[in-house]
Design a protein around this motif. Structure first.
Motif, short mmCIF file in Angstrom:
data_model
loop_
_atom_site.label_atom_id
_atom_site.label_comp_id
_atom_site.label_asym_id
_atom_site.label_seq_id
_atom_site.Cartn_x
_atom_site.Cartn_y
_atom_site.Cartn_z
N TYR A 104 7.23 7.21 11.84
CA TYR A 104 6.64 8.01 10.77
C TYR A 104 5.85 9.16 11.37
O TYR A 104 4.62 9.17 11.39
CB TYR A 104 5.77 7.14 9.87
N PHE A 120 -0.06 8.65 11.97
CA PHE A 120 1.09 8.80 11.09
C PHE A 120 1.06 10.22 10.52
O PHE A 120 0.05 10.63 9.96
CB PHE A 120 1.06 7.79 9.95
N ILE A 122 2.81 12.01 7.68
CA ILE A 122 3.65 11.70 6.53
C ILE A 122 3.42 12.76 5.44
O ILE A 122 2.87 13.83 5.72
CB ILE A 122 3.36 10.28 6.02
N LEU A 126 3.20 11.23 -1.66
CA LEU A 126 3.44 9.81 -1.87
C LEU A 126 2.23 9.11 -2.47
O LEU A 126 2.37 8.07 -3.13
CB LEU A 126 3.80 9.13 -0.54
N GLU A 162 3.16 0.11 7.57
CA GLU A 162 4.58 0.42 7.74
C GLU A 162 5.39 -0.11 6.57
O GLU A 162 6.32 0.56 6.08
CB GLU A 162 5.09 -0.17 9.05
N LEU A 165 4.93 2.18 3.61
CA LEU A 165 5.74 3.41 3.73
C LEU A 165 7.22 3.12 3.55
O LEU A 165 7.95 3.96 3.02
CB LEU A 165 5.48 4.05 5.10
N GLN A 166 7.66 1.96 3.98
CA GLN A 166 9.07 1.61 3.80
C GLN A 166 9.43 1.55 2.32
O GLN A 166 10.53 1.94 1.92
CB GLN A 166 9.37 0.27 4.48
N TYR A 169 9.15 5.35 0.88
CA TYR A 169 10.23 6.23 1.33
C TYR A 169 11.62 5.68 1.00
O TYR A 169 12.61 6.24 1.45
CB TYR A 169 10.13 6.45 2.84
#
Length: 320
Positions: A104, A120, A122, A126, A162, A165-166, A169
């Motif tokens: 990321y 990170f 990003i 989001l 993580e 974010l998975q 995204y």
């Protein structure tokens, strides 16, 4: 008459306005700790150090130093030329160094976040519009840049972030199922960040995709979530997970014990024994679960038993 100035080894500025200073190191300090002002130079004795810091002045010397005092004590004298302290920019404080996250780290990222010393890079959208989550609130303070990243609380772990974010995204056309433990970890992390909208999204996904006949590795984390966060999971959902656990409680491992907690585990065992006793018609202290294949039929029969329902009502409350 010009006062007699002793010539020390070294280079002197050509004029009084020169932006330089002279550091004079004296082997022995004057016993009276006097202040000397030379022509074009201020020499200030420091009682705690044998170093004299001089800076340029524009007027002539007013108090000439006695040559004998310097000549007698000047056997070990050294002159160093340094940049004027007033002209030097202050040394910036050392900024903490972070390891860049290998995945990321988007080139077009608009948000910098630090989790456990990992940076990170990003996208800020989001976490917007703001629902009171930790990141959105700090974006209002103009944080989140590479120079001023948002540092998440120590309770947030890198694996949990993580997983968050998975989910965020995830491609809209990706229909593959999420692992329940990934969802649980992401939910717990989002709850720590006060990310209410993501918590609602994960809870809805878990409830909508629930199955009546699932293994312990699916039922245990669901039951744990429903127990700890009843405001996001309906009571009927927790009851369904309890039914699954009562079918397979003897197959639990130490990992399941620690995940549920031994207090909650004792309650589950009590209900499971009531179910087994009602199913067999005899009271027993040892639970013998059904084989994996007839678990569903076992559930259908046990759920309607008065003793089993009474045990669940005692555990879960009068709504059962």
């Amino acid at each position: 008459m010009e006062p007699h100035l002793p010539r020390f080894p070294g280079h002197y500025p050509s004029s009084c306005s020169s932006a330089s200073t002279v550091l004079i190191h004296l082997g022995d300090q004057d016993e009276n700790n006097k202040v000397y002002e030379l022509q074009g130079l201020d020499i200030v004795g420091n009682p705690e150090s044998s170093t004299l810091l001089t800076s340029p002045i524009s007027e002539r010397a007013r108090v000439p130093p006695p040559s004998s005092s310097l000549e007698d004590k000047g056997s070990d004298i050294e002159v160093d030329i340094v940049t004027d302290a007033s002209k030097r920019s202050p040394t910036p404080p050392l900024s903490p160094t972070y390891s860049v996250h290998p995945r990321y780290n988007y080139e077009d990222g608009t948000l910098a976040v630090v989790v456990e010393n990992y940076l990170f890079k990003i996208h800020a959208y989001l976490f917007l519009p703001s629902d009171g989550n930790f990141i959105a609130e700090h974006l209002r303070d103009e944080l989140g840049t590479s120079r001023s990243p948002i540092v998440l609380p120590s309770e947030v772990r890198i694996a949990g972030f993580e997983n968050v974010l998975q989910i965020l995204y995830r491609h809209p056309l990706d229909r593959s199922a999420f692992r329940i433990r990934l969802l649980k970890d992401a939910y717990m992390t989002a709850n720590t960040m006060h990310f209410v909208s993501l918590c609602n999204l994960i809870a809805k996904y878990i409830v909508d995709n629930d199955c009546i006949d699932e293994p312990l590795d699916e039922a245990v984390p669901k039951y744990d979530l429903a127990t700890k966060f009843p405001h996001h999971f309906p009571s009927t959902f927790r009851e369904t997970q309890l039914d699954k656990l009562c079918c397979s409680v003897q197959f639990m491992t130490h990992m399941h014990f620690y995940e549920l907690g031994f207090t909650e585990l004792a309650k589950i065992w009590k209900v499971a024994l009531a179910a087994r006793a009602g199913y067999d018609g005899t009271k027993t202290e040892v639970y013998e679960p059904p084989a994996p294949s007839p678990r569903t039929s076992y559930l259908i029969k046990v759920k309607s038993m008065a003793g089993y329902r009474a045990a669940k009502r005692e555990m879960l409350g009068p709504s059962v």
